[in-house]
Design a protein around this motif. Structure first.
Motif, short mmCIF file in Angstrom:
data_model
loop_
_atom_site.label_atom_id
_atom_site.label_comp_id
_atom_site.label_asym_id
_atom_site.label_seq_id
_atom_site.Cartn_x
_atom_site.Cartn_y
_atom_site.Cartn_z
N VAL A 131 71.21 65.39 22.78
CA VAL A 131 70.63 66.50 22.04
C VAL A 131 70.94 67.80 22.77
O VAL A 131 70.68 67.92 23.97
N VAL A 132 71.52 68.78 22.06
CA VAL A 132 71.83 70.07 22.65
C VAL A 132 70.54 70.87 22.82
O VAL A 132 69.87 71.21 21.83
N LEU A 133 70.19 71.20 24.04
CA LEU A 133 68.99 71.98 24.33
C LEU A 133 69.25 73.46 24.37
O LEU A 133 68.37 74.27 24.02
N LYS A 134 70.47 73.82 24.79
CA LYS A 134 70.78 75.24 24.93
C LYS A 134 72.27 75.45 24.81
O LYS A 134 73.07 74.66 25.32
N GLN A 135 72.68 76.52 24.12
CA GLN A 135 74.08 76.93 24.06
C GLN A 135 74.11 78.44 23.99
O GLN A 135 73.59 79.04 23.06
N GLU A 136 74.75 79.06 25.01
CA GLU A 136 74.78 80.52 25.08
C GLU A 136 75.96 80.98 25.93
O GLU A 136 76.50 80.20 26.73
N PRO A 137 76.37 82.25 25.74
CA PRO A 137 77.45 82.80 26.59
C PRO A 137 76.95 82.94 28.03
O PRO A 137 75.75 83.11 28.29
N CYS A 138 77.88 82.87 28.98
CA CYS A 138 77.51 83.02 30.38
C CYS A 138 78.71 83.50 31.18
O CYS A 138 79.86 83.38 30.74
N ALA A 139 78.45 84.07 32.36
CA ALA A 139 79.51 84.49 33.27
C ALA A 139 79.86 83.31 34.17
O ALA A 139 78.99 82.76 34.85
N THR A 140 81.10 82.90 34.15
CA THR A 140 81.54 81.76 34.94
C THR A 140 83.03 81.88 35.23
O THR A 140 83.75 82.53 34.45
N PRO A 141 83.53 81.36 36.32
CA PRO A 141 84.97 81.44 36.62
C PRO A 141 85.79 80.68 35.58
O PRO A 141 85.29 79.84 34.84
N VAL A 142 87.09 80.99 35.56
CA VAL A 142 88.00 80.28 34.67
C VAL A 142 88.04 78.81 35.08
O VAL A 142 88.14 78.47 36.26
N GLY A 143 87.96 77.95 34.10
CA GLY A 143 87.94 76.51 34.36
C GLY A 143 86.68 75.88 33.81
O GLY A 143 86.02 76.44 32.93
N THR A 144 86.33 74.71 34.32
CA THR A 144 85.19 73.96 33.81
C THR A 144 84.33 73.46 34.97
O THR A 144 84.85 72.97 35.97
N ASN A 145 83.02 73.63 34.81
CA ASN A 145 82.05 73.14 35.78
C ASN A 145 81.08 72.24 35.03
O ASN A 145 80.26 72.73 34.24
N LEU A 146 81.19 70.92 35.24
CA LEU A 146 80.32 69.98 34.54
C LEU A 146 79.42 69.29 35.54
O LEU A 146 79.88 68.69 36.50
N CYS A 147 78.12 69.40 35.30
CA CYS A 147 77.12 68.87 36.20
C CYS A 147 76.33 67.79 35.47
O CYS A 147 75.76 68.03 34.40
N MET A 148 76.29 66.59 36.03
CA MET A 148 75.59 65.46 35.43
C MET A 148 74.43 65.07 36.35
O MET A 148 74.64 64.71 37.50
N LYS A 149 73.20 65.13 35.83
CA LYS A 149 72.02 64.85 36.64
C LYS A 149 71.28 63.63 36.11
O LYS A 149 71.28 63.36 34.91
N ASN A 150 70.65 62.90 37.03
CA ASN A 150 69.75 61.79 36.68
C ASN A 150 70.40 60.79 35.73
O ASN A 150 69.96 60.58 34.60
N LEU A 151 71.45 60.16 36.21
CA LEU A 151 72.16 59.17 35.41
C LEU A 151 71.23 58.04 34.99
O LEU A 151 70.44 57.54 35.80
N PHE A 152 71.33 57.64 33.73
CA PHE A 152 70.54 56.55 33.14
C PHE A 152 69.04 56.85 33.14
O PHE A 152 68.22 55.93 33.13
#
Length: 641
Positions: A131-152
């Motif tokens: 479920v998408v909780l939040k989607q908004e513009p943000c300042a971030t470097p070029v590329g992708t930063n994916l953070c996965m917390k509390n697996l399972f």
């Protein structure tokens, strides 16, 4: 009656799919690293906390995603790699199914930050349980930063099936290494709990292989390179002296994708035939490039098992390429005079070797000493004053006999005048081990039928088996398996409270390990200390051995630790053992005397006596018999008496 079949909700369907794709944190690491590679990144950083259970983060400097793509990437089967059915059979990218991110979002809390170079602002998306909780513009470097917390976190039962942090970290390191070795032109780093474990700068293939396996392999790699119209194969195999007793560093890559193939492994093993012992495994990192239409990578959810259109051709190419590389390694090195034009101008090269010069050279005494047998001691000294130095040269090879001691008639001398019982490769002496009393034995005496007759003469068969007469027949003891049982019970006692005596080293030994092995050894330090090894951290990937078990012959401590780690890494069993139990079993297997080792009467007697003071003398820890008993009535029946 109402209808009973209905469509599953997307959240449940995603969690079911996640069970195939994301089995443990290492599965997510593989998928995220491969996505970063596909994005064209030149730097990829992996951060984990608690073996990826609490946090797993991948940061890359790839091309990033637009706002729409950032939202779409979490949908099932959303992919940019496949547009028509034919694309499925010409895959050159790492990820293509569009299941990875959807599966991760179904079983973890995910934060995505991404930006393309042409966009002023990036996109920030937070997803939990699909479920998408939040989607908004943000300042971030070029590329992708994916953070996965509390697996399972949403599937507690799945989380309970995860193993210890040390075990899960080991799996993460393996997946990290497999991706990093496939792309040496990309910089990779791995940080665990705030400590950087790997920092692999971009470079050529050999640099990457050495970065991963360790600097000790720099001069022990043989280059493999064969190119044909059908396929290309390149990479490295270890020289025969790098072969190990366990299936260690063995990597196959097809179109830069790591694969597991027992069939191709057999091709490499057959190329090493008669170069390494039968029970040893060679080191290799081999890369195969061929037309994607000749291979099907879509036969397993993890994409580590693939199917070739013609396996026999691939097998033959791999075997031939490795054999050719090893043959080149085996021949004597030759000088290539074309590399330097100045060499061509030397008199020795430019002028012909005349017939007269050949005769003069072949007639000289110096030439004869190298071309004729038994001539080496006739080399003339440069001056008369040195003649006396060679006068008594034979005496140098005749050791003075000790007074009252007949060297040749001693029972400790075996064939060829060599000691009958040399130390094993791990530096372990049977005499040392058996003569050390196992303090506190509370075991009952074995049955009288199994006891060896007092003052009996024992016989060693094929330097492997010991034949010992008993009151009711005789027993046939396998010396290696029997010694393994003896050592297992001794180390097991030490590991569970009765610490072994530690012998301090006069000169401590330093061991440098590959980052993955260093991480494992650091976890094992308390357990090693319990069985007699005093090892301390001595830098990032270095350790210093301060002491060893008192009954181990000193001088080969580094090899013993390296072999112990290798056996521990590849410990195979259907039963789940504790870390300490696995270490005890590996230690006993490593230190046991080997089949083919000659024993004296005294050593055979001590071996059998120690065996029958064990709690379970008849089998090894793995269940193999240590001895077979032949009773007198059975022997009579064999002869019809």
């Amino acid at each position: 009656m109402p209808d009973t079949i209905q469509l599953l909700p997307d959240s449940i369907a995603n969690q079911i799919a996640a069970g195939e794709v994301i089995q443990r944190p290492a599965s997510a690491v593989k998928e995220l690293l491969e996505n970063a590679v596909d994005a064209g990144a030149t730097e990829i950083k992996l951060y984990i906390t608690d073996a990826g259970k609490s946090l797993l983060q991948v940061i890359d400097n790839g091309k990033g995603m637009s706002e729409t793509d950032a939202r779409m990437c979490f949908e099932r089967h959303a992919t940019s790699k496949i547009k028509k059915i034919d694309d499925l059979f010409s895959i050159r990218t790492m990820g293509f199914r569009g299941e990875a991110l959807a599966s991760i979002a179904a079983v973890a809390q995910v934060e995505l930050r991404t930006r393309r170079a042409e966009d002023e602002l990036g996109t920030c998306i937070d997803i939990e349980n699909s479920v998408v909780l939040k989607q908004e513009p943000c300042a971030t470097p070029v590329g992708t930063n994916l953070c996965m917390k509390n697996l399972f976190f949403s599937v507690p039962a799945r989380r309970n099936f995860l193993k210890s942090n040390a075990s899960e970290t080991k799996h993460i390191v393996e997946e990290f290494i497999r991706v990093a070795m496939a792309f040496p032109h990309i910089m990779f780093s791995l940080t665990s709990n705030g400590q950087e474990v790997f920092h692999l700068e971009s470079g050529n293939l050999k640099q990457r292989v050495v970065q991963v396996l360790g600097n000790q392999f720099m001069a022990k790699l043989v280059n493999v390179k064969e190119e044909t119209d059908y396929m290309n194969i390149y990479g490295f195999v270890g020289k025969p002296d790098t072969a190990r007793k366990t299936r260690g560093e063995q990597y196959f890559f097809v179109n830069n994708r790591y694969i597991k193939s027992a069939y191709l492994n057999h091709a490499v093993m057959s190329a090493f035939d008669e170069l390494i012992p039968k029970d040893s495994f060679p080191l290799y990192a081999l890369y195969i490039d061929l037309d994607p239409t000749q291979v099907d990578i879509n036969v397993h959810p993890t994409k580590q098992e693939i199917k070739f259109e013609d396996e026999k051709i691939i097998y033959a190419f791999v075997q031939a390429a490795v054999k050719h590389a090893l043959a080149q390694f085996s021949v004597a090195p030759s000088l290539d005079f074309t590399l330097n034009a100045e060499i061509q101008q030397l008199d020795a090269v430019s002028k012909p070797f005349t017939t007269e010069q050949q005769q003069d050279t072949s007639g000289s005494k110096l030439f004869k000493t190298f071309s004729q047998k038994n001539q080496a001691h006739f080399i003339e000294p440069s001056g008369n004053s040195n003649k006396s130095e060679l006068k008594h040269w034979k005496e140098f090879f005749t050791p003075p006999a000790a007074e009252g001691y007949d060297l040749l008639n001693s029972e400790t001398v075996g064939k060829g005048g060599m000691p009958a019982f040399p130390s094993t490769e791990s530096g372990y002496s049977l005499t040392d081990s058996i003569s050390q009393p196992a303090s506190g034995h509370l075991y009952e005496q074995p049955p009288a039928a199994n006891q060896v007759l007092p003052n009996a003469v024992l016989l060693q068969l094929h330097n492997t088996y010991v034949i010992a007469p008993t009151h009711s027949g005789f027993i046939l003891v396998h010396q290696q398996l029997a010694h393994e049982r003896i050592l297992y019970e001794r180390y097991s006692q030490a590991a569970h409270g009765r610490s072994m005596a530690i012998q301090k080293l006069l000169f401590p030994v330093t061991v440098e390990l590959a980052p993955g092995d260093a991480l494992l050894l650091n976890e094992l330090l308390p357990d090693l200390y319990a069985i007699g090894y005093q090892v301390e951290l001595f830098g990032k990937d270095s350790f210093i051995i301060q002491g060893t078990p008192a009954d181990i012959t000193q001088g080969n401590e580094k090899h013993a630790i390296e072999l112990l780690i290798e056996q521990f890494k590849h410990f195979s069993s259907d039963i789940k053992f504790s870390k300490r139990e696995k270490l005890v079993r590996c230690m006993a297997r490593q230190q046991a005397i080997k089949a083919g080792q000659q024993l004296t009467q005294k050593e055979m007697l001590q071996l059998t006596e120690e065996l029958f003071t064990c709690n379970t003398p008849n089998v090894t820890p793995t269940g193999s018999p240590t001895y077979l008993e032949f009773k007198e009535d059975y022997l009579d029946r064999m002869f019809g008496r």
